[in-house]
Write a protein that holds these residues in place. Sequence first.
Motif, PDB file in Angstrom:
ATOM      1  N   TYR A 102      53.434  26.971  53.985  1.00  0.00           N
ATOM      2  CA  TYR A 102      53.632  25.654  54.589  1.00  0.00           C
ATOM      3  C   TYR A 102      52.389  24.797  54.414  1.00  0.00           C
ATOM      4  N   LYS A 103      52.636  23.497  54.348  1.00  0.00           N
ATOM      5  CA  LYS A 103      51.561  22.517  54.177  1.00  0.00           C
ATOM      6  C   LYS A 103      51.071  22.056  55.538  1.00  0.00           C
ATOM      7  N   GLU A 104      49.757  21.857  55.632  1.00  0.00           N
ATOM      8  CA  GLU A 104      49.142  21.246  56.803  1.00  0.00           C
ATOM      9  C   GLU A 104      48.145  20.224  56.264  1.00  0.00           C
ATOM     10  N   ASN A 105      48.519  18.952  56.324  1.00  0.00           N
ATOM     11  CA  ASN A 105      47.755  17.899  55.672  1.00  0.00           C
ATOM     12  C   ASN A 105      47.624  18.235  54.186  1.00  0.00           C
ATOM     13  N   ASP A 106      46.406  18.357  53.653  1.00  0.00           N
ATOM     14  CA  ASP A 106      46.235  18.681  52.229  1.00  0.00           C
ATOM     15  C   ASP A 106      46.139  20.176  51.963  1.00  0.00           C
ATOM     16  N   SER A 107      46.192  20.979  53.012  1.00  0.00           N
ATOM     17  CA  SER A 107      46.017  22.429  52.866  1.00  0.00           C
ATOM     18  C   SER A 107      47.363  23.141  52.763  1.00  0.00           C
ATOM     19  N   LEU A 108      47.367  24.252  52.045  1.00  0.00           N
ATOM     20  CA  LEU A 108      48.557  25.077  51.915  1.00  0.00           C
ATOM     21  C   LEU A 108      48.264  26.447  52.512  1.00  0.00           C
ATOM     22  N   SER A 153      43.160  21.496  48.683  1.00  0.00           N
ATOM     23  CA  SER A 153      43.846  20.750  47.628  1.00  0.00           C
ATOM     24  C   SER A 153      43.300  21.077  46.242  1.00  0.00           C
ATOM     25  N   GLN A 156      44.482  24.442  44.999  1.00  0.00           N
ATOM     26  CA  GLN A 156      45.918  24.438  44.711  1.00  0.00           C
ATOM     27  C   GLN A 156      46.217  23.976  43.289  1.00  0.00           C
ATOM     28  N   PRO A 162      50.212  28.580  44.395  1.00  0.00           N
ATOM     29  CA  PRO A 162      51.025  27.475  44.912  1.00  0.00           C
ATOM     30  C   PRO A 162      52.291  27.205  44.096  1.00  0.00           C
TER      31      PRO A 162
END
Length: 195
Positions: A102-108, A153, A156, A162
Amino acid sequence: MEILRDAKSKGIVEELGTETDVGTVEDGFEMTINASVALDGVKLGDSVAVNGTCLVVTRTSLGDIVPRSLVKFERSLQPTSRLGGHFVQGHVDDTGTIVSMYKENDSLWIKVKTCADILRYILPKGYIAIDLTSLTVLNVFDDELAFNFMLVSYTQQKIVAPLKSLGSNVNLEVDIMGKYVERLLVGYTTRGAQT
């Protein structure tokens, strides 16, 4: 290209290569990979790691690769190289399965399920190589036989994790220092019991 054993590396992103052909040969398969940066200075007989695999082990996620797949490509570590990440040998310990992303802002955030034999070497803030990329473990979920990590980011864009989906397999290589410590302790205990 012939890929030989013991592709020692740092687990640092070097390049994503593109799989252009996968074919079976007697007792295995043959891959053709397009790359540029990671081939600079490589000659026949050199070791190259592909998605964390030196291609002599028997259980990896490389069987999932199809033509046009991106794979992480990294040359072997040389004694004159700058060190970063952790020592990665390209000896896949086992595979894991992606159970959440799942994504959280620009982080995966990615969670991987593995087996107890592998999870015992994984600890929060420790290192794990996922398809030969040296990553920091954030949490370990003993009751689920799983752990997670987070990708910023930039990372990724440079690795294959990713690009995978829920249920995909990844190659896992644990930090070898834990194995050495365990072996020393078990060896000492065994010798102590015999005297």
